[in-house]
Design a protein around this motif. Structure first.
Motif: not given
Length: 474
Positions: A49-62
């Protein structure tokens, strides 16, 4: 950036593989856990999704054990890759989760507590209120916002409450009040409210007030009932004392009255023995003296009869039923309350329907019932006709093998709801009343196999109807 690492840790996906961009990160990963367990479960879809949309995805919690990691996916078009930056946010996220749990707990408490929790401006306007406002006052919290709580105070207490509220919050910062507040339906409830002022840090001025209120109407009514019962018990004790004193007074007065009566009779005999003719004798003056002595004797005899009836009425003893004629008992009760009736210009009119059969009763108790009915009627007439003459009808008749006694007044009358409670113990409409006379009278009459009821009178007053089974002539 991992909080335990001094340098950024970058993971660069190349041809589907993920490898640390920093040897120190690789060492940390080897010590803690395999890299696959540290990345989000949906790592591959996030990269795509990040490569396709060319936008940052922030703060994914694990969550890894007792640690919390946050991952950020950054597209790198020039490298045909995605940079993944991770950091250990365990401490901040743990505090955030605890704050969220506390917030949920507070919200759960506020939404489900039976007390009303509210915020106010210093002048008493609602800023917010808990849902208990609907249960207690009939208002939704949205209806109260911006409204003045002062308008809900009872008008008789409003100014005093405002003064106490403002003075206490300014001086002490807290206040507990017991007061009456208006429900949305219009009736008033008793509330107990504890309020605390929230002050501005630097100036110390009151900027907000937090209040916790609860409905104490049931408690106030219970306390009032207890006080009323205590007053009535004290009144009953005074009546008992008065009865004992009256018996003693009657005993003390009997002796001088008997002496007066004896002297009057003796004087009449001496006067009759004097010669009616001759020197020094005046027949007209002798007649006047005789008339005076006769009147003295009559009044003394009447006083002695009143005291005798009073002592009989106050006498204690077991219930003794016997065959009695009700007419002398009724006239005796009229005699006992004749003075009270005369003081208030009340005339008691007897209406007797022919000869009356005998009834099987305790004469003292039946006379007590008749006296209670007559005195209630006198009180009703005095209330309705305080400065003018009025009358009470005392009717005695026989029908269907029953003796019917009706005491009808010209008072203000009693509505249907009040008549239903008229024979309830301790219920009274008179401020100085005990509320035991009618309930006790009904119990006495029912003990004789009869009944007592209250009916509206044609005159607008009240008719107290008592019936008793008559004794067979056989």
């Amino acid at each position: 950036m991992l909080e335990s690492e001094p340098l950024p840790a970058l993971l660069i996906p190349v041809r589907g593989e993920v490898r640390p961009a920093n040897p120190a990160l690789q060492q940390w990963i080897d010590q803690v856990a395999p890299l696959a367990t540290l990345l989000p479960a949906n790592h591959a879809p996030l990269v795509a999704a990040c490569q396709r949309q060319q936008r940052c995805i922030e703060d994914v919690e694990v969550s890894v054990g007792d640690r919390y990691l946050l991952w950020t996916y950054i597209p790198q078009p020039a490298l045909q890759a995605v940079l993944v930056r991770g950091r250990d946010a365990s401490e901040s996220l743990r505090l955030q989760h605890e704050a969220m749990r506390a917030s949920r707990l507070y919200r759960l408490i506020i939404e489900n507590t039976t007390d009303l929790i509210s915020r106010h401006t210093p002048d008493g306007r609602f800023l917010d209120a808990s849902p208990a406002a609907w249960t207690l006052l009939g208002y939704w919290p949205e209806q109260l916002r911006g409204e003045s709580m002062v308008e809900l105070f009872h008008p008789q207490e409003r100014e005093q409450l405002i003064e106490r509220f403002q003075r206490a919050l300014e001086q002490d910062g807290y206040l507990t009040l017991t007061y009456r507040i208006r429900h949305q339906a219009g009736h008033y409830l008793w509330f107990e409210t504890a309020s605390r002022a929230i002050r501005e840090t630097y100036t110390g001025g009151v900027v907000e007030v937090i209040s916790v209120s609860r409905d104490i109407t049931a408690r106030i009514q219970s306390e009032e009932n207890n006080r009323r019962l205590q007053d009535e018990l004290a009144h009953a004790a005074r009546l008992a004392t008065l009865g004992e004193l009256a018996s003693g007074i009657a005993h003390e007065l009997n002796q001088p009255l008997a002496a007066i009566l004896n002297y009057a009779n003796a004087s009449q005999r001496y006067l009759a023995a004097l010669p009616q003719t001759g020197e020094g004798c005046n027949g007209e003056e002798s007649d006047k003296v005789a008339q005076g002595l006769a009147r003295i004797g009559e009044h003394a005899q009447h006083a002695a009869e009143v005291i005798r009836r009073l002592r009989g009425f106050l006498r204690k003893g077991q219930r003794r039923q016997q065959r009695v004629n009700p007419l002398p008992l009724a006239r005796g009760a009229v005699g006992l309350c004749a003075w009270e009736a005369g003081q208030h210009q009340v005339e008691i009119v007897e209406q007797v329907d022919g000869s009356l059969p005998e009834v099987m009763v305790d004469p003292i108790l039946l006379q007590q019932v008749l006296l209670n009915l007559l005195r209630n009627a006198i009180e009703a007439n005095r209330e309705q006709h305080p400065e003018s003459p009025s009358r009470i009808e005392l009717g005695l008749s026989t029908h269907d093998d029953r003796l019917h006694i009706r005491v009808t007044d010209q008072g203000p009358g009693v509505d249907e709801a009040a008549r239903a409670r008229l024979f309830t113990p301790f219920y009274t409409s008179k401020p100085e009343g005990l509320g035991l006379g009618l309930s006790m009278s009904q119990g006495i009459v029912e003990g004789f196999g009869g009944g007592l009821e209250a009916l509206p009178a044609d005159s607008g007053g009240l008719c107290l109807h008592c019936w008793l089974p008559v004794v067979s002539s056989d």
